[in-house]
Design an enzyme around this catalytic site. Structure first.
Site, PDB file in Angstrom:
ATOM      1  N   GLU A   1       0.841  -1.125   0.072  1.00 29.34           N
ATOM      2  CA  GLU A   1      -0.172   0.016   0.159  1.00 29.34           C
ATOM      3  C   GLU A   1       0.932   1.416  -0.018  1.00 29.34           C
ATOM      4  OE1 GLU A   1      -2.328  -0.130   3.605  1.00 29.34           O
ATOM      5  OE2 GLU A   1      -3.040  -2.063   3.244  1.00 29.34           O
TER       6      GLU A   1
ATOM      7  N   ASP B   1      -5.064   7.592  10.113  1.00 25.47           N
ATOM      8  CA  ASP B   1      -3.504   7.566  10.189  1.00 25.47           C
ATOM      9  C   ASP B   1      -3.228   7.927  11.822  1.00 25.47           C
ATOM     10  OD1 ASP B   1      -3.360   6.863   7.795  1.00 25.47           O
ATOM     11  OD2 ASP B   1      -2.847   8.746   7.033  1.00 25.47           O
TER      12      ASP B   1
END
Length: 244
Positions: free
Chosen positions: A31, A42
């Site tokens: 990814e 995140d």
């Protein structure tokens, strides 16, 4: 199928070199994070890496252009992890077109609910690009079944109710819900968030088709030597290969 090793790197100036390091260490998927100023999924490690990438001038366009230039030299499957705003700013149709031209296997869009993913799929029925479904452990049974049945490429399940890279216990119903997802899906089911050690990999690979490691890899690329990073990655690959 062997247990899959799904890895994550930030789309910074070194991302092609890092991608090839992961490929050589036995990753099955990589990814590539498209840096974004306001990420919602995140944790601190990836968020900080994204800010540094932005300062380097990295954008979705630059990442796609770089991938297009190097795609013939890359064997591992690679995906983009990005956000809706980035795709909309780029232009939805243009983003899908350019991602396919760059050899991108699929898109992971953490802030796009399953209903919007379904609409996006319907708008581009001829695309080759996979739109990866995420399933949280907080989803109810009906929603899990619906998402799992519509999934393509693979399913990304979230191990805990936190952002990436955080310490904590995996969800107590992880095993049960992974089983439910697998029974309702024709694609592999991978799990990620908070995974960093070989012991965790050993534990989770017995109940999932593969594991996803992100923050730990980003951190090691930034702080460890190349040899140390390769040793860590190879250790994870070896651990996965011991699980039936």
């Amino acid at each position: 199928m062997r247990k899959q090793f799904v890895t994550y790197i930030m789309g910074n100036m070194d991302f092609i070199d890092n991608l090839k390091t992961l490929e050589h260490a036995g990753a099955d998927f990589v990814e590539i994070g498209v840096p974004f100023s306001d990420p919602v999924a995140d944790g601190p490690v990836i968020m900080a890496a994204g800010q540094r990438a932005i300062q380097q001038g990295m954008t979705a366009q630059r990442i796609l252009e770089t991938l297009t230039a190097h795609k013939e030299t890359i064997q591992v499957k690679y995906l983009l992890m990005t956000y809706m705003h980035t795709i909309e700013s780029y232009g939805e149709a243009a983003f899908i077109r350019d991602a396919e031209a760059a050899g991108v296997y699929g898109l992971i869009i953490p802030d796009m609910p399953a209903e919007y993913i379904a609409e996006l799929k319907a708008r581009y029925p001829e695309r080759q690009l996979k739109l990866i479904s995420l399933i949280a452990m907080t989803a109810d049974t009906e929603r899990i079944q619906t998402i799992a049945r519509q999934a393509e490429g693979f399913i990304y399940t979230v191990t805990m109710n936190q952002v990436t890279g955080q310490n904590g216990e995996f969800h107590p119903e992880l095993r049960k819900k992974l089983g439910l997802i697998q029974r309702n899906s024709d694609v592999p089911v991978f799990t990620g968030f908070g995974i960093r050690t070989a012991e965790q990999v050993q534990q989770l690979a017995t109940i999932a088709d593969g594991i996803i490691i992100g923050s730990e890899i980003v951190k090691r690329f930034e702080s460890d030597t190349q040899a140390e990073t390769v040793q860590y990655l190879s250790g994870i690959r070896q651990t996965l290969d011991t699980v039936e």
